[in-house]
Design a protein around this motif. Structure first.
Motif, mmCIF file in Angstrom:
data_model
loop_
_atom_site.group_PDB
_atom_site.id
_atom_site.type_symbol
_atom_site.label_atom_id
_atom_site.label_comp_id
_atom_site.label_asym_id
_atom_site.label_seq_id
_atom_site.Cartn_x
_atom_site.Cartn_y
_atom_site.Cartn_z
ATOM 1 N N MET A 1 0.827 -1.208 0.000
ATOM 2 C CA MET A 1 0.000 0.000 0.000
ATOM 3 C C MET A 1 0.863 1.261 0.000
ATOM 4 N N VAL A 2 1.980 1.240 0.735
ATOM 5 C CA VAL A 2 2.862 2.399 0.747
ATOM 6 C C VAL A 2 3.469 2.620 -0.634
ATOM 7 N N SER A 3 3.864 1.524 -1.289
ATOM 8 C CA SER A 3 4.431 1.632 -2.631
ATOM 9 C C SER A 3 3.405 2.168 -3.626
ATOM 10 N N ALA A 4 2.158 1.683 -3.515
ATOM 11 C CA ALA A 4 1.106 2.145 -4.419
ATOM 12 C C ALA A 4 0.811 3.626 -4.189
ATOM 13 N N MET A 5 0.794 4.034 -2.922
ATOM 14 C CA MET A 5 0.557 5.442 -2.600
ATOM 15 C C MET A 5 1.677 6.316 -3.143
ATOM 16 N N ASP A 6 2.917 5.857 -2.977
ATOM 17 C CA ASP A 6 4.069 6.603 -3.460
ATOM 18 C C ASP A 6 4.003 6.783 -4.978
ATOM 19 N N GLU A 7 3.621 5.729 -5.672
ATOM 20 C CA GLU A 7 3.506 5.801 -7.129
ATOM 21 C C GLU A 7 2.390 6.772 -7.538
ATOM 22 N N ALA A 8 1.256 6.708 -6.825
ATOM 23 C CA ALA A 8 0.126 7.569 -7.165
ATOM 24 C C ALA A 8 0.468 9.042 -6.952
ATOM 25 N N ILE A 9 1.134 9.348 -5.839
ATOM 26 C CA ILE A 9 1.531 10.731 -5.576
ATOM 27 C C ILE A 9 2.542 11.196 -6.624
ATOM 28 N N GLY A 10 3.438 10.293 -7.007
ATOM 29 C CA GLY A 10 4.385 10.620 -8.071
ATOM 30 C C GLY A 10 3.693 10.944 -9.381
ATOM 31 N N ASN A 11 2.638 10.188 -9.690
ATOM 32 C CA ASN A 11 1.872 10.448 -10.918
ATOM 33 C C ASN A 11 1.224 11.827 -10.885
ATOM 34 N N VAL A 12 0.663 12.173 -9.739
ATOM 35 C CA VAL A 12 -0.013 13.467 -9.604
ATOM 36 C C VAL A 12 0.988 14.615 -9.720
ATOM 37 N N THR A 13 2.095 14.519 -8.989
ATOM 38 C CA THR A 13 3.076 15.604 -9.023
ATOM 39 C C THR A 13 3.682 15.756 -10.414
ATOM 40 N N MET A 14 3.952 14.649 -11.098
ATOM 41 C CA MET A 14 4.509 14.734 -12.443
ATOM 42 C C MET A 14 3.517 15.392 -13.407
ATOM 43 N N ALA A 15 2.236 15.049 -13.293
ATOM 44 C CA ALA A 15 1.225 15.645 -14.156
ATOM 45 C C ALA A 15 1.123 17.149 -13.920
ATOM 46 N N MET A 16 1.233 17.567 -12.651
ATOM 47 C CA MET A 16 1.147 18.996 -12.354
ATOM 48 C C MET A 16 2.363 19.744 -12.875
ATOM 49 N N LYS A 17 3.518 19.114 -12.815
ATOM 50 C CA LYS A 17 4.722 19.748 -13.354
ATOM 51 C C LYS A 17 4.608 19.905 -14.868
ATOM 52 N N LYS A 18 4.117 18.857 -15.533
ATOM 53 C CA LYS A 18 3.951 18.922 -16.981
ATOM 54 C C LYS A 18 2.937 19.987 -17.382
ATOM 55 N N ALA A 19 1.948 20.215 -16.537
ATOM 56 C CA ALA A 19 0.915 21.206 -16.836
ATOM 57 C C ALA A 19 1.331 22.621 -16.435
ATOM 58 N N GLY A 20 2.522 22.757 -15.843
ATOM 59 C CA GLY A 20 2.996 24.071 -15.430
ATOM 60 C C GLY A 20 2.352 24.603 -14.168
ATOM 61 N N LEU A 21 1.782 23.713 -13.348
ATOM 62 C CA LEU A 21 1.065 24.125 -12.139
ATOM 63 C C LEU A 21 1.874 23.947 -10.854
ATOM 64 N N TRP A 22 2.964 23.215 -10.932
ATOM 65 C CA TRP A 22 3.666 22.794 -9.718
ATOM 66 C C TRP A 22 4.208 23.959 -8.896
ATOM 67 N N ASP A 23 4.747 24.985 -9.558
ATOM 68 C CA ASP A 23 5.347 26.101 -8.819
ATOM 69 C C ASP A 23 4.310 26.956 -8.100
ATOM 70 N N ASN A 24 3.040 26.765 -8.410
ATOM 71 C CA ASN A 24 1.978 27.529 -7.749
ATOM 72 C C ASN A 24 1.062 26.608 -6.942
ATOM 73 N N THR A 25 1.625 25.483 -6.484
ATOM 74 C CA THR A 25 0.844 24.474 -5.766
ATOM 75 C C THR A 25 1.364 24.286 -4.341
ATOM 76 N N LEU A 26 0.449 24.218 -3.396
ATOM 77 C CA LEU A 26 0.783 23.857 -2.018
ATOM 78 C C LEU A 26 0.355 22.402 -1.828
ATOM 79 N N LEU A 27 1.317 21.520 -1.641
ATOM 80 C CA LEU A 27 1.041 20.098 -1.442
ATOM 81 C C LEU A 27 0.938 19.818 0.056
ATOM 82 N N ILE A 28 -0.157 19.206 0.460
ATOM 83 C CA ILE A 28 -0.362 18.817 1.858
ATOM 84 C C ILE A 28 -0.488 17.308 1.922
#
Length: 237
Positions: A1-28
């Motif tokens: 479950m920890v590995s799956a969560m880590d992969e899912a969070i990685g997918n989200v952060t990568m998508a936000m970086k590709k969309a140009g949103l990461w520098d204006n995002t607060l991750l909690i």
């Protein structure tokens, strides 16, 4: 479950970086409660675990990440409650919370390390399940009255057998702790600090006067994953 969560969070952060949103995002990233020792969760040296009012069940870890943070790379011990996340996110987005909202914005605390605006909170007040209980935190002090929950001890990571459920009657009582001096809840001050106990009990009763009755609907079999291609759906819990 920890590995799956880590992969899912990685997918989200990568998508936000590709969309140009990461520098204006607060991750909690936050837990909702302490670990459940019955299922290999562990909170040592804190007392108890999930589904209890002890610190092991209620004190949760979290971290935040974002370009807007002015102070980073440190551990904060400021008081933040789960209900504060909504007004905090609202403030980060430029909004303002309604006056009657339970939570308070912790944005300044997260961004620049300012002292938390919160000084007290309710752990839980429940007059029905499984027996009457209530717990509050005011400043450094914590009061528990009634049923605190089990396991109620200090379960070491190498001795999870201590976390097995006890079939006996619930243990009820009154506990007063100074969490600044005693975060592991070893020293009950209820007998030695009667004035502080009375003050905390009065505060608990003030909160109890505004209680909203708990809603305990029956499980709905329509939420069973066998009806939804293996996915849990609303109504199962």
């Amino acid at each position: 479950m920890v590995s799956a969560m880590d992969e899912a969070i990685g997918n989200v952060t990568m998508a936000m970086k590709k969309a140009g949103l990461w520098d204006n995002t607060l991750l909690i990233f936050t837990a909702d409660n302490g670990g459940w020792p019955l299922f290999s969760g562990n909170n040592f040296p804190l007392r108890g675990g999930k589904i209890t009012l002890w610190e092991g069940g209620t004190r949760a870890s979290a971290f935040v990440h974002g370009k807007m943070l002015q102070k980073t790379g440190y551990t904060s011990d400021e008081m933040i409650h789960a209900v504060d996340w909504f007004p905090t996110i609202l403030a980060a987005a430029g909004g303002t919370a309604d006056p009657g909202m339970d939570g308070v914005s912790q944005l300044d605390t997260l961004v620049s390390g300012q002292p938390s605006p919160r000084t007290e909170f309710v752990y839980n007040i429940d007059d029905d399940f499984p027996t009457k209980q209530g717990a509050i935190r005011v400043g450094d002090y914590k009061l528990i009255e009634g049923y605190a929950g089990k396991p109620d001890g200090w379960i070491r990571p190498d001795n999870l057998t201590d976390s097995q459920p006890d079939s006996g009657d619930p243990i009820t009582g009154t506990w007063l702790f100074n969490l600044k001096d005693d975060p592991t809840e070893h020293h009950n001050l209820a007998d030695t600090m009667p004035d502080k106990l009375k003050e905390m009990q009065g505060k608990l009763e003030d909160y109890r006067m505004t209680i909203v009755p708990a809603i305990w609907p029956k499980n709905d079999p329509k939420g069973n994953p066998k009806h939804w291609d293996g996915a849990w759906s609303p109504g199962w819990c």
